[in-house]
Design a protein around this motif. Structure first.
Motif, mmCIF file in Angstrom:
data_model
loop_
_atom_site.group_PDB
_atom_site.id
_atom_site.type_symbol
_atom_site.label_atom_id
_atom_site.label_comp_id
_atom_site.label_asym_id
_atom_site.label_seq_id
_atom_site.Cartn_x
_atom_site.Cartn_y
_atom_site.Cartn_z
ATOM 1 N N ALA A 1 0.721 -1.167 0.030
ATOM 2 C CA ALA A 1 0.058 0.170 0.035
ATOM 3 C C ALA A 1 0.857 1.279 0.042
ATOM 4 O O ALA A 1 0.331 2.379 -0.371
ATOM 5 N N THR A 2 2.066 1.186 0.406
ATOM 6 C CA THR A 2 2.940 2.315 0.425
ATOM 7 C C THR A 2 3.677 2.570 -0.750
ATOM 8 O O THR A 2 4.087 3.933 -1.035
ATOM 9 N N ASN A 3 3.637 1.920 -1.949
ATOM 10 C CA ASN A 3 4.434 2.151 -3.247
ATOM 11 C C ASN A 3 3.713 1.195 -4.341
ATOM 12 O O ASN A 3 4.290 0.959 -5.393
ATOM 13 N N ASN A 4 2.176 1.156 -4.416
ATOM 14 C CA ASN A 4 1.760 0.343 -5.482
ATOM 15 C C ASN A 4 1.212 1.164 -6.417
ATOM 16 O O ASN A 4 0.267 0.791 -7.224
ATOM 17 N N THR A 5 1.527 2.366 -6.491
ATOM 18 C CA THR A 5 1.291 3.291 -7.719
ATOM 19 C C THR A 5 2.303 3.119 -8.912
ATOM 20 O O THR A 5 3.508 2.410 -8.521
ATOM 21 N N LEU A 6 2.135 3.622 -9.994
ATOM 22 C CA LEU A 6 3.297 3.464 -11.112
ATOM 23 C C LEU A 6 4.422 4.277 -10.523
ATOM 24 O O LEU A 6 5.459 3.704 -10.627
ATOM 25 N N GLY A 7 4.329 5.553 -9.975
ATOM 26 C CA GLY A 7 5.501 6.015 -9.308
ATOM 27 C C GLY A 7 6.091 5.419 -8.501
ATOM 28 O O GLY A 7 7.483 5.354 -8.207
ATOM 29 N N GLY A 8 5.347 4.794 -7.478
ATOM 30 C CA GLY A 8 5.836 4.116 -6.358
ATOM 31 C C GLY A 8 6.633 2.617 -6.780
ATOM 32 O O GLY A 8 7.751 2.431 -6.156
ATOM 33 N N ILE A 9 6.086 1.957 -7.873
ATOM 34 C CA ILE A 9 6.585 0.918 -8.487
ATOM 35 C C ILE A 9 7.986 1.386 -9.108
ATOM 36 O O ILE A 9 9.151 0.704 -8.803
ATOM 37 N N ARG A 10 7.921 2.298 -9.855
ATOM 38 C CA ARG A 10 9.440 2.841 -10.239
ATOM 39 C C ARG A 10 10.499 2.926 -9.161
ATOM 40 O O ARG A 10 11.425 2.587 -9.288
ATOM 41 N N ASP A 11 9.948 3.605 -8.093
ATOM 42 C CA ASP A 11 10.772 4.174 -7.066
ATOM 43 C C ASP A 11 11.362 2.746 -6.403
ATOM 44 O O ASP A 11 12.298 2.536 -5.847
ATOM 45 N N ALA A 12 10.352 1.681 -6.259
ATOM 46 C CA ALA A 12 10.549 0.573 -5.667
ATOM 47 C C ALA A 12 11.751 -0.397 -6.110
ATOM 48 O O ALA A 12 12.739 -0.854 -5.580
ATOM 49 N N ILE A 13 11.627 -0.342 -7.599
ATOM 50 C CA ILE A 13 12.700 -0.967 -8.405
ATOM 51 C C ILE A 13 13.952 -0.242 -8.557
ATOM 52 O O ILE A 13 15.028 -1.016 -8.242
ATOM 53 N N ASN A 14 14.019 0.802 -8.459
ATOM 54 C CA ASN A 14 15.104 1.635 -8.343
ATOM 55 C C ASN A 14 16.095 1.595 -6.973
ATOM 56 O O ASN A 14 17.084 1.355 -7.043
ATOM 57 N N ALA A 15 15.143 1.467 -5.956
ATOM 58 C CA ALA A 15 15.838 1.385 -4.599
ATOM 59 C C ALA A 15 16.433 0.015 -4.367
ATOM 60 O O ALA A 15 17.136 -0.335 -3.430
ATOM 61 N N ALA A 16 15.854 -1.025 -4.934
ATOM 62 C CA ALA A 16 16.080 -2.277 -4.690
ATOM 63 C C ALA A 16 17.635 -2.693 -5.189
ATOM 64 O O ALA A 16 17.899 -3.742 -4.900
ATOM 65 N N ASP A 17 17.994 -2.061 -6.263
ATOM 66 C CA ASP A 17 19.294 -2.259 -6.995
ATOM 67 C C ASP A 17 19.410 -3.620 -7.255
ATOM 68 O O ASP A 17 20.172 -4.527 -7.026
ATOM 69 N N ALA A 18 18.269 -3.990 -8.329
ATOM 70 C CA ALA A 18 18.054 -5.264 -8.664
ATOM 71 C C ALA A 18 18.648 -5.396 -10.060
ATOM 72 O O ALA A 18 18.532 -6.434 -10.719
ATOM 73 N N GLY A 19 19.383 -4.605 -10.572
ATOM 74 C CA GLY A 19 19.981 -4.669 -11.967
ATOM 75 C C GLY A 19 19.126 -3.939 -12.897
ATOM 76 O O GLY A 19 19.489 -4.226 -14.191
ATOM 77 N N VAL A 20 17.997 -3.409 -12.713
ATOM 78 C CA VAL A 20 17.376 -2.668 -13.580
ATOM 79 C C VAL A 20 17.077 -1.235 -13.049
ATOM 80 O O VAL A 20 17.111 -1.056 -11.969
ATOM 81 N N THR A 21 17.171 -0.369 -13.918
ATOM 82 C CA THR A 21 16.814 0.982 -13.717
ATOM 83 C C THR A 21 15.380 1.319 -14.303
ATOM 84 O O THR A 21 15.163 0.853 -15.457
ATOM 85 N N ALA A 22 14.393 2.122 -13.646
ATOM 86 C CA ALA A 22 13.122 2.228 -13.898
ATOM 87 C C ALA A 22 12.806 3.752 -14.141
ATOM 88 O O ALA A 22 13.283 4.558 -13.318
ATOM 89 N N SER A 23 11.998 4.086 -15.285
ATOM 90 C CA SER A 23 11.681 5.509 -15.445
ATOM 91 C C SER A 23 10.045 5.549 -15.969
ATOM 92 O O SER A 23 9.710 4.479 -16.358
ATOM 93 N N ILE A 24 9.724 6.630 -15.997
ATOM 94 C CA ILE A 24 8.254 6.887 -16.472
ATOM 95 C C ILE A 24 8.276 7.563 -17.587
ATOM 96 O O ILE A 24 8.953 8.712 -17.521
ATOM 97 N N VAL A 25 7.866 7.396 -18.942
ATOM 98 C CA VAL A 25 7.662 8.287 -19.861
ATOM 99 C C VAL A 25 6.283 8.489 -20.554
ATOM 100 O O VAL A 25 5.510 7.608 -20.374
ATOM 101 N N ASN A 26 6.070 9.763 -20.824
ATOM 102 C CA ASN A 26 4.580 10.148 -21.160
ATOM 103 C C ASN A 26 4.623 10.280 -22.533
ATOM 104 O O ASN A 26 5.124 10.893 -23.159
ATOM 105 N N ASP A 27 3.853 9.400 -23.222
ATOM 106 C CA ASP A 27 3.886 9.151 -24.655
ATOM 107 C C ASP A 27 2.720 10.216 -25.393
ATOM 108 O O ASP A 27 2.519 10.250 -26.548
#
Length: 483
Positions: free
Chosen positions: A165-191
């Motif tokens: 519930a603290t990070n289940n938005t698109l922005g929160g998912i992006r931040d969680a992936i980046n904070a995990a240092d899991a070998g992936v960088t996440a960002s959001i692009v507006n098309d």
């Protein structure tokens, strides 16, 4: 007891000046101590200048003592924009023909668009692992595979990422992936579409084995957004495929997970920047070696200049510099010169003395470089020049290594320069103590004089008062008799 506010007032004597003269006389030992301390302070400063010059020489010697300096090879491509090259192995020198057909790149994939970056999507656990996509066909329009397999990279451990519930938005998912240092960088692009916000995931490593497989254990909405298996359900669109760099060196095919390719040519690092074919000339970097040798000669000559100024005699003032006749400096110069004139141990055909590369002593004690002779030595026998200055770990051979060790010995605890410097420092501290003790004695003596002069003033003032009274009385008596 009565006191006099200004010496000499009561006695009508110049006691103030007399006290100053006595104070000057009593202070003569202080003048001598001060002059002696100044002399030692000048000597300490001179040792500091000497240590500074030695430090410059040591740095220059240390640079020459490193075999890596002589192994540096510079690569020059015949065509720009394809690659750059550097090497620390002199055996890599030569000419090569290189064709880069493909650069390494990192996989990139995007999710379906979302209307908002702040609306809750779902909770669960995201796991991203890496491996190689095998076989199958990629649809360039959809960015999805059909009939493909996925071989995980067993050397990389996946890191689960918790979405709640603290990070289940698109922005929160992006931040969680980046904070995990899991070998992936996440960002959001507006098309710019009706659902414009798309999560972009990029592998932090290039190469085929760094392709992503994403699994979600959780809410269906989160699964529909991120589940992506190249061999199964694919909810993401691949926009860039993970691929290896491909090149040939003199016709030999080479692949690399990154665009920094090491040891395709022994001891050499190739940095790929574009596709194409180029020649590559690898030549020993003799220019840097020549600069290091010239810097060493300059450092030695600077030390000699410093030593000369510290031992000079001024005939006009008949005074010598701080270290004139100093045995520590004289012995130091002798040791350094002996080190530079002692032949190196080597085989019958190996270089043993500095004159073989054009470096020699002049009549004034300085070193000079014959650039033509040095250039010839560097071009014809770089390995021999290397042995003249440098050696492997554990060996004491080479002028560079020996000079570095010599200066280290001079400055170590118990070394001659350290002992001399510590001795002067100790003497200055002792003179400071003597000066303070003498100052206390002078102050005490002058204070005693001041008190005695004050007593004299009071006594003389009293006697003058009595004299005046008696004079008046006698005058009165004489006046009475006259009547």
């Amino acid at each position: 007891m009565a006191t006099i506010s200004s010496l000499g007032v009561g006695s009508n004597l110049n006691l103030g000046d007399l006290l100053k003269q006595l104070q000057t006389a009593e202070s003569q030992p202080l003048v001598a101590l001060s002059a002696k301390a100044k002399s030692y302070t000048s000597k300490l400063s001179a040792y500091g200048s000497l240590q500074s010059a030695l430090g410059v020489l040591q740095s220059a010697a240390k640079k020459l003592s490193d075999p890596a300096l002589f192994q540096t090879v510079t690569g020059t491509p015949s065509v720009s924009g394809i690659l750059s090259a550097s090497s620390t192995d002199s055996s890599s020198a030569g000419s090569y023909n290189i064709t880069v057909s493909q650069l390494a790149q990192a996989q990139s994939a995007i999710t379906a668009g979302q209307a908002s970056t702040t609306t809750a999507i779902g909770s669960g656990k995201i796991t991203i692992d890496f491996g190689t996509i095998t076989g199958g066909t990629l649809d360039a329009a959809t960015g999805k595979y059909s009939g493909a397999g996925f071989t995980p990279d067993a050397s990389r451990v996946a890191k689960p990422i918790t979405i709640d519930a603290t990070n289940n938005t698109l922005g929160g998912i992006r931040d969680a992936i980046n904070a995990a240092d899991a070998g992936v960088t996440a960002s959001i692009v507006n098309d710019g579409s009706g659902t414009p916000n798309r999560l972009v995931l990029v592998s932090t490593q290039t190469g085929e084995t760094s392709s992503m497989r994403i699994s979600v254990d959780g809410d269906a909405a989160l699964q529909n957004l991120l589940n992506n298996d190249p061999a199964g359900t694919q909810n993401l669109q691949q926009t860039v495929a993970g691929q290896n760099a491909k090149l040939t060196v003199n016709g030999i095919a080479i692949t690399s997970a990154g665009n920094t390719v090491k040891d395709a040519i022994q001891g050499t690092t190739l940095t790929l920047v574009g596709a194409g074919t180029t020649g590559l000339s690898m030549k020993a970097n003799t220019a840097s070696v020549k600069t290091a040798i010239n810097d060493f000669v300059k450092a030695y000559n600077s030390l000699q200049s410093t030593a000369s100024s510290l031992t000079a005699y001024d005939a006009d003032t008949k005074t010598g510099a701080a270290l004139m006749g100093d045995s520590t400096l004289r012995n130091l110069q002798t040791r350094i010169r002996q080190a530079l004139t002692t032949p190196q141990i080597g085989g019958p055909n190996e270089m043993k003395v500095l004159t073989e590369i054009g470096v020699g002593f002049q009549k004034d004690g300085t070193l000079a470089v014959d650039s033509v002779k040095l250039d010839k030595a560097l071009d014809a026998n770089l390995a021999g020049v290397s042995k003249l200055f440098a050696s492997a770990t554990g060996s004491t051979a080479g002028y560079g290594k020996q000079l570095d060790a010599l200066v280290e010995d001079l400055n170590r605890t118990g070394g001659s320069l350290k002992v001399a410097t510590d001795g002067v420092t100790s003497t200055i501290k002792e003179l400071d103590k003597q000066y303070d003790a003498m100052q206390t004695r002078v102050d005490t003596k002058v204070d005693l004089y001041r008190k005695q002069f004050n007593q004299l003033d009071v006594l003389m003032s009293s006697m003058n008062t009595t004299l005046s009274y008696l004079t008046k009385q006698f005058d009165a008596m004489n006046a009475g008799k006259g009547k």
